[in-house]
Design an enzyme around this catalytic site. Structure first.
Site, PDB file in Angstrom:
ATOM      1  N   SER A 130      -7.551   1.334   2.501  1.00  0.00           N
ATOM      2  CA  SER A 130      -7.248  -0.050   2.144  1.00  0.00           C
ATOM      3  C   SER A 130      -8.140  -1.022   2.897  1.00  0.00           C
ATOM      4  CB  SER A 130      -5.783  -0.353   2.479  1.00  0.00           C
ATOM      5  OG  SER A 130      -5.507  -1.736   2.382  1.00  0.00           O
ATOM      6  N   TYR A 162       1.298  -1.048   7.961  1.00  0.00           N
ATOM      7  CA  TYR A 162       0.641  -0.459   6.786  1.00  0.00           C
ATOM      8  C   TYR A 162      -0.836  -0.218   7.069  1.00  0.00           C
ATOM      9  CZ  TYR A 162      -1.692  -0.257   2.274  1.00  0.00           C
ATOM     10  OH  TYR A 162      -2.500   0.116   1.217  1.00  0.00           O
TER      11      TYR A 162
END
Length: 330
Positions: A130, A162
């Protein structure tokens, strides 16, 4: 195109659906894996899976990738030598409220995939990372990062759990590539959007509220920017990387983004035009875990596969709105 099936984890997810469809379109055999959790509306995941069910060459396995024994057996019994690992617990804000969901899906789940790959002679593991790993770099809005975020930039200051789990996945993969000499490629996705997308993403939630006549909350007081990347362009990158593994024992990381960040207020204006309605906006401060801007330098992926995004935001949001209205009629 190599022989044997491709395993796609997270196949009932947004990117997983589109990757599986593209692989099937070119004649591959695809084994989808998904746990069908309820992080967002399970009916949307079921509808995505229904698009794949019945297609020649496709099968879906309901399985938690963190169940290491079950996933290892699946890889072994299927004979698959290529894995596209997209399953993960997504969402920056959700990670603040439910951290252990990320421990299981993103850490234990990724390790499970690595173990299955190394014990079964997998020839290429492509996995989703990501843009969140880059942390908060507001200077990109002021021209301080004129070429965008590059894969060699420091990624040691995550601002959400995350992001930390995604960076941990990269580090685990680097170590496994060196220890066990099988090729891996990590893909840093930048703000993926489009039909069949995730309801927790801003453009999706804004669409729901604008059509319902409800106000939208604009975080960061509208000063954030994102490198919005249309789903078809993301899939071009995923498939291109899958077909071009690094040498045995190699590990590479690639940005997949649009290389053209758009301000949040500009995105909202574009969405309003596609919907034919103006939003009532409530300005809010930045939320914990959010970053000011994302901006992908895609020169490395371009050098590998000639990657250049094709769909700009106006066209992409128009396609999304058309899909949304067909999926949620009335």
């Amino acid at each position: 195109m190599s022989a044997g099936p491709v395993i796609v984890t997270g196949a009932a997810g947004f990117v997983g659906l589109h990757v599986a469809e593209r692989l099937l379109d070119r004649g591959e055999t695809v084994i989808g894996v998904d746990v069908f959790n309820d992080y967002y509306d399970p009916a949307l995941k079921a509808a995505r899976a229904a698009r794949l069910d019945g297609r020649p060459g496709f099968s879906m396995v309901r399985l938690d990738i963190a169940d290491a024994a079950a996933f290892l057996a699946l890889v072994r019994d299927s004979g698959a030598k290529r894995i596209v690992h997209l399953a993960a617990q997504a969402g920056v804000r959700y990670s603040i409220e439910n951290p252990f969901a990320y421990q299981r899906s993103n850490l234990a789940g990724h390790l499970s995939v690595l173990e299955a790959a190394r014990h079964n002679g997998v020839t290429h593991l492509v996995y989703a990372s990501s843009s969140s790993v880059y942390g908060d770099r507001p200077q990109s809005l002021a021209g301080g990062d004129s070429a965008g975020f590059t894969e060699t930039d420091a990624v040691d200051a995550p601002v959400s759990l995350y992001a930390a789990t995604k960076r941990a996945d990269e580090l685990m993969s680097i170590s496994y590539a060196k220890l066990y000499a099988f090729p891996m490629s990590g893909l840093r996705f930048f703000t993926v959007y489009g039909p069949w997308g995730r309801p927790d993403m801003a453009y999706y939630g804004f669409t729901q509220k604008i059509l319902a006549g409800e106000p939208i909350e604009v975080y960061g007081e509208g000063r954030m920017a994102r490198d919005f990347t249309y789903i078809d362009d993301i899939v071009d990158g995923v498939i291109g990387v899958l077909d071009n593994p690094p040498p045995s024992g190699g590990h590479e990381i690639y940005n997949i983004g649009d290389n053209d960040p758009v301000g949040l207020m500009d995105m909202i204006t574009t969405l309003e035009a596609a919907l034919g309605r103006e939003a009532v906006k409530i300005m809010r401060p930045m939320q914990p875990g959010d970053v000011t801007a994302t901006y992908a330098d895609i020169s490395k992926l371009n050098a590998l596969i000639g990657y250049r995004p094709k769909v700009k935001l106006k066209e992409g949001l128009g396609r999304f709105v058309d899909w949304y209205r067909s999926f949620y009629p009335g």
